[in-house]
Design a protein around this motif. Structure first.
Motif, PDB file in Angstrom:
ATOM      1  N   CYS A   1       0.856  -1.202   0.000  1.00 57.66           N
ATOM      2  CA  CYS A   1       0.000   0.000   0.000  1.00 57.66           C
ATOM      3  C   CYS A   1       0.883   1.239   0.000  1.00 57.66           C
ATOM      4  CB  CYS A   1      -0.911   0.000   1.207  1.00 57.66           C
ATOM      5  SG  CYS A   1      -1.992  -1.439   1.311  1.00 57.66           S
ATOM      6  N   ILE A   2       0.587   2.169  -0.902  1.00 54.23           N
ATOM      7  CA  ILE A   2       1.431   3.361  -1.011  1.00 54.23           C
ATOM      8  C   ILE A   2       0.695   4.663  -0.687  1.00 54.23           C
ATOM      9  CG2 ILE A   2       3.031   2.313  -2.632  1.00 54.23           C
ATOM     10  CD1 ILE A   2       1.481   3.667  -4.897  1.00 54.23           C
ATOM     11  N   ARG A   3      -0.626   4.682  -0.848  1.00 48.79           N
ATOM     12  CA  ARG A   3      -1.387   5.904  -0.556  1.00 48.79           C
ATOM     13  C   ARG A   3      -2.834   5.537  -0.279  1.00 48.79           C
ATOM     14  NH1 ARG A   3       0.153   9.557  -4.484  1.00 48.79           N
ATOM     15  NH2 ARG A   3      -1.223   8.560  -6.028  1.00 48.79           N
ATOM     16  N   VAL A   4      -3.436   6.280   0.681  1.00 47.30           N
ATOM     17  CA  VAL A   4      -4.850   6.076   1.006  1.00 47.30           C
ATOM     18  C   VAL A   4      -5.560   7.421   0.875  1.00 47.30           C
ATOM     19  CG1 VAL A   4      -6.525   5.374   2.743  1.00 47.30           C
ATOM     20  CG2 VAL A   4      -4.336   4.173   2.571  1.00 47.30           C
TER      21      VAL A   4
ATOM     22  N   ASP B   1     -20.553  14.525   3.832  1.00 48.76           N
ATOM     23  CA  ASP B   1     -20.764  15.814   3.160  1.00 48.76           C
ATOM     24  C   ASP B   1     -20.657  16.997   4.111  1.00 48.76           C
ATOM     25  OD1 ASP B   1     -21.191  14.284   0.948  1.00 48.76           O
ATOM     26  OD2 ASP B   1     -23.372  14.534   0.913  1.00 48.76           O
ATOM     27  N   SER B   2     -20.845  16.770   5.420  1.00 52.90           N
ATOM     28  CA  SER B   2     -20.802  17.874   6.382  1.00 52.90           C
ATOM     29  C   SER B   2     -19.383  18.375   6.625  1.00 52.90           C
ATOM     30  CB  SER B   2     -21.426  17.431   7.713  1.00 52.90           C
ATOM     31  OG  SER B   2     -20.735  16.315   8.250  1.00 52.90           O
ATOM     32  N   PHE B   3     -18.369  17.636   6.189  1.00 58.40           N
ATOM     33  CA  PHE B   3     -16.982  18.082   6.356  1.00 58.40           C
ATOM     34  C   PHE B   3     -16.630  19.086   5.253  1.00 58.40           C
ATOM     35  CE2 PHE B   3     -16.900  14.305   8.907  1.00 58.40           C
ATOM     36  CZ  PHE B   3     -15.920  14.533   9.873  1.00 58.40           C
ATOM     37  N   LYS B   4     -15.954  20.137   5.645  1.00 59.21           N
ATOM     38  CA  LYS B   4     -15.539  21.147   4.666  1.00 59.21           C
ATOM     39  C   LYS B   4     -14.577  20.545   3.659  1.00 59.21           C
ATOM     40  CE  LYS B   4     -13.670  25.826   4.371  1.00 59.21           C
ATOM     41  NZ  LYS B   4     -13.142  26.981   5.138  1.00 59.21           N
ATOM     42  N   LYS B   5     -13.653  19.707   4.149  1.00 56.94           N
ATOM     43  CA  LYS B   5     -12.715  19.015   3.264  1.00 56.94           C
ATOM     44  C   LYS B   5     -13.146  17.549   3.213  1.00 56.94           C
ATOM     45  CE  LYS B   5      -7.756  18.325   2.534  1.00 56.94           C
ATOM     46  NZ  LYS B   5      -7.739  18.961   1.211  1.00 56.94           N
ATOM     47  N   GLN B   6     -13.851  17.190   2.159  1.00 58.39           N
ATOM     48  CA  GLN B   6     -14.410  15.840   2.071  1.00 58.39           C
ATOM     49  C   GLN B   6     -13.370  14.814   1.621  1.00 58.39           C
ATOM     50  OE1 GLN B   6     -18.143  17.342  -0.192  1.00 58.39           O
ATOM     51  NE2 GLN B   6     -18.706  15.368   0.694  1.00 58.39           N
ATOM     52  N   ILE B   7     -12.413  15.213   0.824  1.00 53.58           N
ATOM     53  CA  ILE B   7     -11.391  14.307   0.302  1.00 53.58           C
ATOM     54  C   ILE B   7     -10.056  14.648   0.950  1.00 53.58           C
ATOM     55  CG2 ILE B   7     -10.242  13.405  -1.736  1.00 53.58           C
ATOM     56  CD1 ILE B   7     -13.221  12.869  -1.667  1.00 53.58           C
ATOM     57  N   ILE B   8      -9.446  13.673   1.607  1.00 53.88           N
ATOM     58  CA  ILE B   8      -8.156  13.887   2.256  1.00 53.88           C
ATOM     59  C   ILE B   8      -7.314  12.621   2.087  1.00 53.88           C
ATOM     60  CG2 ILE B   8      -9.088  13.163   4.511  1.00 53.88           C
ATOM     61  CD1 ILE B   8      -7.124  15.172   5.784  1.00 53.88           C
ATOM     62  N   ALA B   9      -6.032  12.788   1.733  1.00 56.00           N
ATOM     63  CA  ALA B   9      -5.170  11.647   1.423  1.00 56.00           C
ATOM     64  C   ALA B   9      -3.922  11.661   2.303  1.00 56.00           C
ATOM     65  CB  ALA B   9      -4.775  11.661  -0.049  1.00 56.00           C
ATOM     66  N   THR B  10      -3.314  10.490   2.454  1.00 54.14           N
ATOM     67  CA  THR B  10      -2.092  10.359   3.238  1.00 54.14           C
ATOM     68  C   THR B  10      -1.209   9.266   2.645  1.00 54.14           C
ATOM     69  OG1 THR B  10      -1.172   9.756   5.400  1.00 54.14           O
ATOM     70  CG2 THR B  10      -3.298   8.829   4.843  1.00 54.14           C
TER      71      THR B  10
ATOM     72  N   GLN C   1       0.629   3.937   9.522  1.00 53.90           N
ATOM     73  CA  GLN C   1      -0.494   3.110   9.065  1.00 53.90           C
ATOM     74  C   GLN C   1      -1.578   3.936   8.373  1.00 53.90           C
ATOM     75  OE1 GLN C   1      -0.768   0.963  13.094  1.00 53.90           O
ATOM     76  NE2 GLN C   1      -1.253  -0.676  11.636  1.00 53.90           N
ATOM     77  N   PHE C   2      -1.151   5.002   7.679  1.00 57.33           N
ATOM     78  CA  PHE C   2      -2.057   5.845   6.900  1.00 57.33           C
ATOM     79  C   PHE C   2      -3.216   6.361   7.773  1.00 57.33           C
ATOM     80  CE2 PHE C   2      -0.202   2.613   4.125  1.00 57.33           C
ATOM     81  CZ  PHE C   2       0.429   3.397   3.173  1.00 57.33           C
ATOM     82  N   GLU C   3      -2.885   6.749   8.979  1.00 56.43           N
ATOM     83  CA  GLU C   3      -3.924   7.133   9.936  1.00 56.43           C
ATOM     84  C   GLU C   3      -4.563   8.466   9.569  1.00 56.43           C
ATOM     85  OE1 GLU C   3      -1.220   9.388  13.356  1.00 56.43           O
ATOM     86  OE2 GLU C   3      -1.774   7.281  13.632  1.00 56.43           O
ATOM     87  N   LEU C   4      -5.835   8.596   9.963  1.00 53.04           N
ATOM     88  CA  LEU C   4      -6.603   9.826   9.789  1.00 53.04           C
ATOM     89  C   LEU C   4      -7.328  10.113  11.093  1.00 53.04           C
ATOM     90  CD1 LEU C   4      -7.948  12.100   8.081  1.00 53.04           C
ATOM     91  CD2 LEU C   4      -9.708  10.410   7.464  1.00 53.04           C
TER      92      LEU C   4
ATOM     93  N   ALA D   1      -5.967  -1.054  -7.334  1.00 52.11           N
ATOM     94  CA  ALA D   1      -6.337  -0.306  -6.130  1.00 52.11           C
ATOM     95  C   ALA D   1      -7.562  -0.933  -5.479  1.00 52.11           C
ATOM     96  CB  ALA D   1      -6.592   1.149  -6.474  1.00 52.11           C
ATOM     97  N   LEU D   2      -7.702  -0.677  -4.182  1.00 55.11           N
ATOM     98  CA  LEU D   2      -8.806  -1.249  -3.404  1.00 55.11           C
ATOM     99  C   LEU D   2      -9.771  -0.164  -2.961  1.00 55.11           C
ATOM    100  CD1 LEU D   2      -6.829  -3.653  -1.009  1.00 55.11           C
ATOM    101  CD2 LEU D   2      -8.011  -4.258  -3.129  1.00 55.11           C
ATOM    102  N   TRP D   3     -11.049  -0.507  -2.930  1.00 51.14           N
ATOM    103  CA  TRP D   3     -12.064   0.343  -2.319  1.00 51.14           C
ATOM    104  C   TRP D   3     -12.443  -0.282  -0.978  1.00 51.14           C
ATOM    105  CZ3 TRP D   3     -13.499   5.004  -4.080  1.00 51.14           C
ATOM    106  CH2 TRP D   3     -13.251   5.314  -5.418  1.00 51.14           C
ATOM    107  N   LEU D   4     -12.275   0.481   0.103  1.00 50.46           N
ATOM    108  CA  LEU D   4     -12.617  -0.008   1.440  1.00 50.46           C
ATOM    109  C   LEU D   4     -13.642   0.928   2.073  1.00 50.46           C
ATOM    110  CD1 LEU D   4      -9.046  -0.846   2.844  1.00 50.46           C
ATOM    111  CD2 LEU D   4     -10.627  -2.381   1.641  1.00 50.46           C
ATOM    112  N   THR D   5     -14.506   0.375   2.892  1.00 56.40           N
ATOM    113  CA  THR D   5     -15.463   1.189   3.643  1.00 56.40           C
ATOM    114  C   THR D   5     -15.416   0.793   5.111  1.00 56.40           C
ATOM    115  OG1 THR D   5     -17.316  -0.341   3.319  1.00 56.40           O
ATOM    116  CG2 THR D   5     -16.999   1.383   1.650  1.00 56.40           C
TER     117      THR D   5
END
Length: 236
Positions: A173-176, A182-191, A197-200, A221-225
């Motif tokens: 894994c290289i990037r998440v 929708d209520s978050f001002k920044k909806q897309i955030i990457a690490t 461990q690619f924590e958020l 690439a993987l889609w995880l929920t």
């Protein structure tokens, strides 16, 4: 000679000395129940009490713990509910409570009859799914910052991170990239913080499903929920 006429008769007496204060205290003795002795007796009582408690614990601690543990296990084996804090009590089927089976639904231990085509599709879901892999998954943990009340919603801090079944799977894994509510001002955030461990980290007030797009070396690439449940369920 007889005295018949007199007005005053004086009687001579020897004056007696006043008793010595020392002799008076000797006569009274020491009053061990007096107010001045109360602190002394209180100290003695506390010392005896703690000596008894320590001696009792040393002699009975293991025995008492063993009794409590055995009672706890017996309660679980009998199917009695076990509550932890304010969390919801699980009203599991009796067969699950008694550990007679490992699976059960509301319809019974075998669930309902599954059509053959659905059975085959679910059993071999990898054939019908793209970008799905069980070797990498999301984990989250949460804590209460401001407790929820009837008048006000709570505030929670949540940590989300990536884990894998093997070190090889994780190192690929290289990037998440996370997609938030929708209520978050920044909806897309990457690490790309592989070492963490690619924590958020999130400060949030309500539950939602976070989506993660996991890019890998020389692999699809993987889609995880992950549904971010919060302490003190159920939510409003």
């Amino acid at each position: 000679m007889k005295i018949t006429n007199f007005q005053t008769i004086y009687i001579a007496q020897t004056s007696e000395p006043s008793p010595s204060p020392i002799l008076k205290r000797e006569q009274e003795g020491v009053n061990l129940l007096g107010a001045s002795w109360v602190p002394f007796w209180q100290t003695i009582v506390w010392l005896v009490f703690w000596v008894f408690i320590i001696k009792y614990i040393n002699n009975n601690f293991r025995e008492q713990i063993s009794i409590l543990f055995n009672a706890f296990i017996t309660r679980i084996e009998d199917g009695s509910p076990v509550k932890f804090g304010n969390f919801m009590e699980l009203n599991a089927p009796l067969a699950i409570k008694n550990a007679q089976v490992r699976t059960a639904t509301s319809e019974g231990v075998s669930g309902i009859t599954v059509p053959e085509d659905i059975n085959e599709k679910v059993l071999n879901y990898q054939k019908y799914s793209t970008g799905l892999d069980e070797s990498v998954y999301l984990i989250h943990i949460s804590e209460v910052i401001v407790p929820k009340t009837l008048e006000k919603r709570g505030l929670y801090r949540v940590k989300i991170w990536l884990e894998a079944y093997s070190e090889v799977d994780f190192n690929n894994c290289i990037r998440v990239t996370y997609r938030l509510h929708d209520s978050f001002k920044k909806q897309i955030i990457a690490t790309e913080s592989h070492n963490n461990q690619f924590e958020l980290w999130l400060n949030m007030w309500g539950e939602f499903t976070v989506i993660a797009y996991v890019e890998r070396k020389n692999q699809e690439a993987l889609w995880l929920t992950r549904y971010l449940d919060l302490p003190g369920r159920p939510p409003e």
